[in-house]
Design an enzyme around this catalytic site. Structure first.
Site, PDB file in Angstrom:
ATOM      1  N   SER A   1     -15.134   7.229   4.779  1.00  0.00           N
ATOM      2  CA  SER A   1     -16.384   7.545   5.650  1.00  0.00           C
ATOM      3  C   SER A   1     -17.137   5.830   6.475  1.00  0.00           C
ATOM      4  CB  SER A   1     -17.379   8.000   5.053  1.00  0.00           C
ATOM      5  OG  SER A   1     -17.133   9.357   4.429  1.00  0.00           O
TER       6      SER A   1
ATOM      7  N   ASN B   1      -5.738   6.458  10.146  1.00  0.00           N
ATOM      8  CA  ASN B   1      -5.099   7.585   9.452  1.00  0.00           C
ATOM      9  C   ASN B   1      -5.699   9.470   9.932  1.00  0.00           C
ATOM     10  OD1 ASN B   1      -4.390   9.944   8.239  1.00  0.00           O
ATOM     11  ND2 ASN B   1      -5.665   8.878   6.343  1.00  0.00           N
TER      12      ASN B   1
ATOM     13  N   GLU C   1      -5.359  12.074  -1.136  1.00  0.00           N
ATOM     14  CA  GLU C   1      -4.929  13.302  -0.504  1.00  0.00           C
ATOM     15  C   GLU C   1      -3.550  13.503  -1.535  1.00  0.00           C
ATOM     16  OE1 GLU C   1      -5.709  13.343   3.042  1.00  0.00           O
ATOM     17  OE2 GLU C   1      -8.295  13.103   2.662  1.00  0.00           O
TER      18      GLU C   1
ATOM     19  N   LYS D   1      -4.429  11.325   9.804  1.00  0.00           N
ATOM     20  CA  LYS D   1      -4.061  12.859   8.764  1.00  0.00           C
ATOM     21  C   LYS D   1      -2.750  13.867   9.424  1.00  0.00           C
ATOM     22  CE  LYS D   1      -7.699  11.164   6.050  1.00  0.00           C
ATOM     23  NZ  LYS D   1      -8.630  11.705   5.298  1.00  0.00           N
TER      24      LYS D   1
ATOM     25  N   GLU E   1      -9.838   2.819  -1.274  1.00  0.00           N
ATOM     26  CA  GLU E   1     -10.216   4.276  -0.715  1.00  0.00           C
ATOM     27  C   GLU E   1     -11.367   5.523  -1.846  1.00  0.00           C
ATOM     28  OE1 GLU E   1      -8.929   5.379   3.629  1.00  0.00           O
ATOM     29  OE2 GLU E   1      -7.563   6.132   2.074  1.00  0.00           O
TER      30      GLU E   1
ATOM     31  N   HIS F   1      -1.520   7.737  -0.701  1.00  0.00           N
ATOM     32  CA  HIS F   1      -3.095   8.593   0.058  1.00  0.00           C
ATOM     33  C   HIS F   1      -4.001   9.182  -0.966  1.00  0.00           C
ATOM     34  CE1 HIS F   1      -6.148  10.138   1.674  1.00  0.00           C
ATOM     35  NE2 HIS F   1      -6.451   9.206   2.690  1.00  0.00           N
TER      36      HIS F   1
ATOM     37  N   GLY G   1     -14.167  11.214   3.912  1.00  0.00           N
ATOM     38  CA  GLY G   1     -14.453  12.386   4.486  1.00  0.00           C
ATOM     39  C   GLY G   1     -15.994  12.990   3.628  1.00  0.00           C
TER      40      GLY G   1
HETATM   41  P1  PGA Z   1     -12.452   9.080   5.916  1.00  0.00           P
HETATM   42  O1  PGA Z   1     -10.580   9.237   6.020  1.00  0.00           O
HETATM   43  O2  PGA Z   1     -12.830   8.164   6.782  1.00  0.00           O
HETATM   44  O3  PGA Z   1     -12.357  10.313   7.219  1.00  0.00           O
HETATM   45  O4  PGA Z   1     -13.655   9.249   5.148  1.00  0.00           O
HETATM   46  C1  PGA Z   1     -11.116   7.827   5.430  1.00  0.00           C
HETATM   47  C2  PGA Z   1      -8.997   7.886   4.812  1.00  0.00           C
HETATM   48  O5  PGA Z   1      -8.816   9.037   4.484  1.00  0.00           O
HETATM   49  O6  PGA Z   1      -8.320   7.127   5.266  1.00  0.00           O
END
Ligand code: PGA
Length: 248
Positions: free
Chosen positions: A209, A9, A94, A11, A164, A92, A170
């Site tokens: 992560s 992903n 976010e 983003k 997640e 997601h 992140g």
């Molecule tokens: P990350 O993001 O691997 O940077 O923690 C995962 C995601 O948001 O899909």
């Protein structure tokens, strides 16, 4: 056995130059159409060109729940299909937190994606506050039930779930394999309740992560069938290593 996927992903990252560098350095072995990338929507056509050369399937990070018409700023599932996109992330964290996407809206998009033949990667997960209050299962299973309301499936390849935990995205804080594993087991139970034998075959990815250093122990959990990866999917070297950890 559910299929194991590695989905990047990206983003709101990667320039056109970065995309060229990424795909020209990527080295994939044992590709079973299970290595997927979701770039910014505007980069989907460019990534599809690279996808045709490398075997990576390309998808979106979001889609509209509407057919077409006066929906400024939205991306239709028909347009994604017409381009050759294979999947879309939906819900997601976010999008849930910054853009106030509700379970109802997420459910509506999930249905639209499936209707059009786009695979929804339905994302669910609890916040740190919810985990500390002992509400993890309630929240995660509640989001899953709501997201899948009246969603009918012909087979397991029409849907992917991504668990997640919001506190692990992140942040560099991964859920331990046991923490993630117990949530995945509950998700599996609910999928089997909802979809019977098909529910046993739907892939459930972990995200938050994920990196080359922790992917093997995460994938060793019975019901962790791959990763949804942000940061570590941006560089060809680490994404190559993550894909190599997928065994099908
Ligand atoms: P990350 O993001 O691997 O940077 O923690 C995962 C995601 O948001 O899909």
């Amino acid at each position: 056995m559910p299929k194991t996927y590695m989905i990047g992903n990206w983003k709101m990252n990667q320039s056109l130059k970065d995309i060229d560098a990424f795909f020209s350095e990527l080295k994939l072995e044992n590709n079973q159409n299970n290595f997927w990338i979701s770039p910014q929507a505007i980069h989907i056509p460019k990534c599809l060109e690279w996808g045709a050369k490398t075997g990576v399937l390309i998808g979106a990070q979001n889609c509209s729940d509407q057919e077409q018409g006066a929906y400024t700023g939205e991306i239709s599932t028909d347009s994604l299909m017409e381009l050759g996109a294979h999947f879309t992330l939906i819900g997601h964290s976010e999008r849930r937190s910054y853009y106030a996407e509700s379970d109802k809206f997420i459910n509506s998009k999930t249905k639209k994606a499936i209707e059009k033949g786009l695979v929804p990667v339905l994302c669910i997960g609890e916040t740190l506050e919810e985990r500390e209050a002992g509400k993890t299962f309630d929240i995660v299973l509640g989001q899953l039930k709501a997201g899948l309301t009246n969603v009918l499936l012909n087979n397991e390849s029409e849907l992917i779930i991504a668990y997640e935990p919001v506190w692990a995205i992140g942040t560099g804080k991964t859920a331990t394999p046991e923490q993630a594993g117990e949530v995945h087991d509950k998700i599996r139970e609910l999928l089997q309740e909802l979809y019977g034998e098909t529910g046993a075959e739907i892939s459930i990815l972990y995200g938050g992560s994920v990196k080359p250093g922790n992917v093997t122990e995460l994938l060793a959990q019975t019901n962790i069938n791959g990763g949804l990866v942000g940061g570590a999917s941006l560089q060809a070297e680490s994404f190559t290593q993550l894909c190599a950890a997928c065994i099908n």
